[in-house]
Enzyme design. Structure first.
Site, PDB file in Angstrom:
ATOM      1  N   LYS A  16       0.835  -1.217   0.000  1.00  0.00           N
ATOM      2  CA  LYS A  16       0.000   0.000   0.000  1.00  0.00           C
ATOM      3  C   LYS A  16       0.864   1.258   0.000  1.00  0.00           C
ATOM      4  O   LYS A  16       0.621   2.182  -0.761  1.00  0.00           O
ATOM      5  CB  LYS A  16      -0.870   0.082   1.268  1.00  0.00           C
ATOM      6  CG  LYS A  16      -1.969  -0.916   1.392  1.00  0.00           C
ATOM      7  CD  LYS A  16      -2.856  -0.597   2.601  1.00  0.00           C
ATOM      8  CE  LYS A  16      -2.151  -0.577   3.952  1.00  0.00           C
ATOM      9  NZ  LYS A  16      -1.633  -1.849   4.411  1.00  0.00           N
ATOM     10  N   ARG A  91      -9.508   1.984   8.626  1.00  0.00           N
ATOM     11  CA  ARG A  91      -9.123   0.606   8.910  1.00  0.00           C
ATOM     12  C   ARG A  91     -10.226  -0.180   9.592  1.00  0.00           C
ATOM     13  O   ARG A  91     -10.030  -1.350   9.916  1.00  0.00           O
ATOM     14  CB  ARG A  91      -7.900   0.601   9.819  1.00  0.00           C
ATOM     15  CG  ARG A  91      -6.587   0.272   9.114  1.00  0.00           C
ATOM     16  CD  ARG A  91      -5.484   0.371  10.155  1.00  0.00           C
ATOM     17  NE  ARG A  91      -4.312  -0.380   9.832  1.00  0.00           N
ATOM     18  CZ  ARG A  91      -3.274   0.085   9.133  1.00  0.00           C
ATOM     19  NH1 ARG A  91      -3.318   1.272   8.603  1.00  0.00           N
ATOM     20  NH2 ARG A  91      -2.210  -0.657   8.967  1.00  0.00           N
ATOM     21  N   ARG A 136      11.646  -1.370  11.835  1.00  0.00           N
ATOM     22  CA  ARG A 136      10.438  -0.811  12.443  1.00  0.00           C
ATOM     23  C   ARG A 136      10.070  -1.619  13.673  1.00  0.00           C
ATOM     24  O   ARG A 136      10.085  -2.839  13.635  1.00  0.00           O
ATOM     25  CB  ARG A 136       9.296  -0.883  11.418  1.00  0.00           C
ATOM     26  CG  ARG A 136       8.784   0.475  11.025  1.00  0.00           C
ATOM     27  CD  ARG A 136       7.792   0.360   9.911  1.00  0.00           C
ATOM     28  NE  ARG A 136       6.524  -0.237  10.349  1.00  0.00           N
ATOM     29  CZ  ARG A 136       5.443  -0.278   9.582  1.00  0.00           C
ATOM     30  NH1 ARG A 136       5.467   0.236   8.383  1.00  0.00           N
ATOM     31  NH2 ARG A 136       4.348  -0.839  10.028  1.00  0.00           N
ATOM     32  N   ARG A 147      -1.190  -8.102  13.268  1.00  0.00           N
ATOM     33  CA  ARG A 147      -1.671  -7.138  12.280  1.00  0.00           C
ATOM     34  C   ARG A 147      -2.486  -7.837  11.188  1.00  0.00           C
ATOM     35  O   ARG A 147      -3.462  -7.294  10.690  1.00  0.00           O
ATOM     36  CB  ARG A 147      -0.499  -6.359  11.678  1.00  0.00           C
ATOM     37  CG  ARG A 147      -0.184  -5.110  12.501  1.00  0.00           C
ATOM     38  CD  ARG A 147       1.279  -4.760  12.529  1.00  0.00           C
ATOM     39  NE  ARG A 147       1.833  -4.411  11.241  1.00  0.00           N
ATOM     40  CZ  ARG A 147       3.130  -4.561  10.925  1.00  0.00           C
ATOM     41  NH1 ARG A 147       3.967  -5.061  11.809  1.00  0.00           N
ATOM     42  NH2 ARG A 147       3.562  -4.207   9.754  1.00  0.00           N
TER      43      ARG A 147
END
Ligand code: ADP
Length: 189
Positions: A16, A91, A136, A147
């Site tokens: 994305k 989301r 990250r 996730r």
């Protein structure tokens, strides 16, 4: 050319961010990436960052009130008049409904929701590789699996939400970045 008002949807690691950045550049419109904005808030130690950090690290959604505030403020900036691409927002359904409430105030509607489809196991592998490169703090296997689960439970239902509005296009997210970009370009016309 009319301004483009796009939304990029898809599981973590589907590309994305990469594809949104590219489209934003090509079309001359801002990319509105809530994950990036939240990471910047965490780095700056702001109130928003403090509220977001723990949830982001475990791969859970940051509270709607926080994210909706961030998105609304960003969408009130003047550059949005040129169009925009939303990346990572909404989301869940509450966020999608909040967005539906914001757009009339901006005098526009969403034009197209692009769903990047990809196989979960391929994505987990990609994200683990990204973890080594980018470091990250939420790119560890536990957070990544969470996730994916959060995506399935909360975000994937938005595919039907936007399909019902007749603005959905699904694009195969597997393959080279250029190939996927070409598919997206063909899909959004
Ligand atoms: P990824 O697609 O790899 O999960 P993002 O940068 O889009 O990466 O998001 C990272 C994290 O930021 C999410 O796991 C979540 O904690 C938080 N986040 C980003 N956007 C939202 C949102 N719209 N609602 C709630 N949390 C969000």
């Amino acid at each position: 050319m009319t301004s483009r008002r796009l939304l990029m949807l898809g599981p973590p690691g589907a590309g994305k961010g990469t594809q949104s950045a590219r489209l934003a550049e090509e079309l001359g419109i801002p990319q509105i990436a809530t994950g990036e904005m939240l990471r910047a808030a965490v780095a700056a130690g702001s109130e928003v960052g403090k509220k977001a950090k723990a949830r982001m690290d475990t791969g859970d959604l940051v509270p709607d009130s926080v994210v909706i505030g961030v998105a609304e403020e960003r969408l009130s900036q003047p550059d949005v008049a040129a169009g925009f691409i939303l990346d990572g927002f909404p989301r869940n359904r509450a966020q999608a409904e909040a967005l539906d409430g914001m757009l009339p105030k901006l005098g526009c509607t969403l034009e197209c929701c692009i769903v990047l489809a990809a196989d979960v196991e391929v994505l987990v592998k990609r994200l683990l590789k990204r973890a080594e490169i980018e470091g990250r703090s939420d790119d560890n296997e536990t957070s990544i699996r969470n996730r994916m689960a959060v995506y399935d439970e909360k975000t994937a239902p938005l595919i039907e939400y936007y399909n019902a509005k007749n603005i959905l296009v699904e694009v195969d997210g597997l393959g080279e970045i250029d190939e996927v970009a070409a598919r997206i370009a063909a899909a959004i016309g």
